[in-house]
Every structure is written in structure tokens, then in C-alpha cells.
Design a protein around this motif. Sequence first.
Motif, PDB file in Angstrom:
ATOM      1  N   GLY A   1     117.820 -34.030  34.303  1.00 40.71           N
ATOM      2  CA  GLY A   1     118.046 -34.572  33.540  1.00 40.71           C
ATOM      3  C   GLY A   1     119.971 -33.966  33.772  1.00 40.71           C
ATOM      4  O   GLY A   1     120.933 -34.076  34.688  1.00 40.71           O
ATOM      5  N   ASP A   2     120.403 -33.254  32.328  1.00 37.18           N
ATOM      6  CA  ASP A   2     121.869 -33.308  32.581  1.00 37.18           C
ATOM      7  C   ASP A   2     122.821 -31.354  32.683  1.00 37.18           C
ATOM      8  O   ASP A   2     123.284 -30.938  32.635  1.00 37.18           O
ATOM      9  CB  ASP A   2     122.340 -33.216  31.480  1.00 37.18           C
TER      10      ASP A   2
ATOM     11  N   PHE B   1     114.563 -35.010  39.796  1.00 33.75           N
ATOM     12  CA  PHE B   1     115.736 -33.781  40.544  1.00 33.75           C
ATOM     13  C   PHE B   1     116.636 -35.310  40.862  1.00 33.75           C
ATOM     14  O   PHE B   1     116.260 -35.977  41.428  1.00 33.75           O
ATOM     15  CB  PHE B   1     115.046 -33.294  41.838  1.00 33.75           C
ATOM     16  N   THR B   2     118.439 -34.823  40.756  1.00 32.85           N
ATOM     17  CA  THR B   2     119.615 -34.698  40.994  1.00 32.85           C
ATOM     18  C   THR B   2     119.830 -33.482  41.892  1.00 32.85           C
ATOM     19  O   THR B   2     120.828 -32.883  41.287  1.00 32.85           O
ATOM     20  CB  THR B   2     120.072 -35.464  40.188  1.00 32.85           C
ATOM     21  N   VAL B   3     120.338 -34.270  42.825  1.00 33.26           N
ATOM     22  CA  VAL B   3     121.110 -33.386  43.688  1.00 33.26           C
ATOM     23  C   VAL B   3     122.545 -33.820  44.389  1.00 33.26           C
ATOM     24  O   VAL B   3     122.334 -34.873  44.566  1.00 33.26           O
ATOM     25  CB  VAL B   3     120.950 -33.412  45.172  1.00 33.26           C
TER      26      VAL B   3
END
Length: 151
Positions: free
Chosen positions: A22-23, A101-103
Motif C-alpha cells: 500500500g502506502d 508488494f510494490t518495489v
Amino acid sequence: MRRDEVDRTETAEVTLLRVFVGDSEIERRAFCLKDKISLGRDPYTDIMLEDPAVSRLHLVIQREDSNLVLYDRSSNGTLVNGKLIKRCILRSRDVISAGQFTVIVEIHPDSKTSLYDQARREGMPLDEEPTISWAKGTPRMSPAESPKPPA
């Protein structure tokens, strides 16, 4: 050491991977001069991403010549900047998505020149070199021998 050796600086790339859910940033890892970075659910990967949608070895980032190349090794897919990929040359600020997940990839140049080399170039005395007072015959004192300031 010759003077021209001291003045020559070599640069390397430091790869910073910022992992978000998320953030919320949950991890930040820097890699320098490493041939391969692995991400996945397996605890033996360089960055572990705990999510059932993430494969044990989800993706690999490896250095090929002067590029960082991402290879998708997953069964669920990997997105880079919103596009499904199998192989992709990464650039700084690229956004990788795997499961929840964001990478974010950040590539920074870094100097391999040590602080000692920098100090030597600036003419500062180093531990292995005599100071002016030592060169004039004043003995060096260890921290234990140095005078204590008044209380």
C-alpha cells in the motif's frame, strides 16, 4: 601510492530497492556490485515477500554489462510500470509489482574511493602518517593518556 592513483575515482552503481505494501514502506535495501538480487516468498531470497500470490523465487534482478535486467520467474507474473513482463531492463524509478508488494528501484552512482583517499587528497593527516607535532618530536598519546578536561 602514486598521486595519479589517488586522484582517479571509480564509480559503481548502488541499487536501492524500496518495498511497499500500500502506502507503507516496509523495507529498504541497498545492493552494491552484486551480480544477482532475488525476490520471492522463500526466506533464502535477498528480499522476502510474504504473500501467497508471490512465488518462492518470484523475480531476479541481475547485472548484465552496464544494465540491470529483471527476469520474471513467477507463475503469477510481474508488472514493471504497469506492464506484464518476462524480461525488462530496469531504469531508476521503475515500479515493480509482485502480489501485494510494490518495489521502487533507485539506481545511484557511488564512489568506491574511500574516506582515507579523500582525506589524503585534502592533505589531512591519517593514522598511519605522522602529524606535524609527531614529526617535530612530540610523542603521540593514546586516548587514555590524553589530558582530561576539567570537570
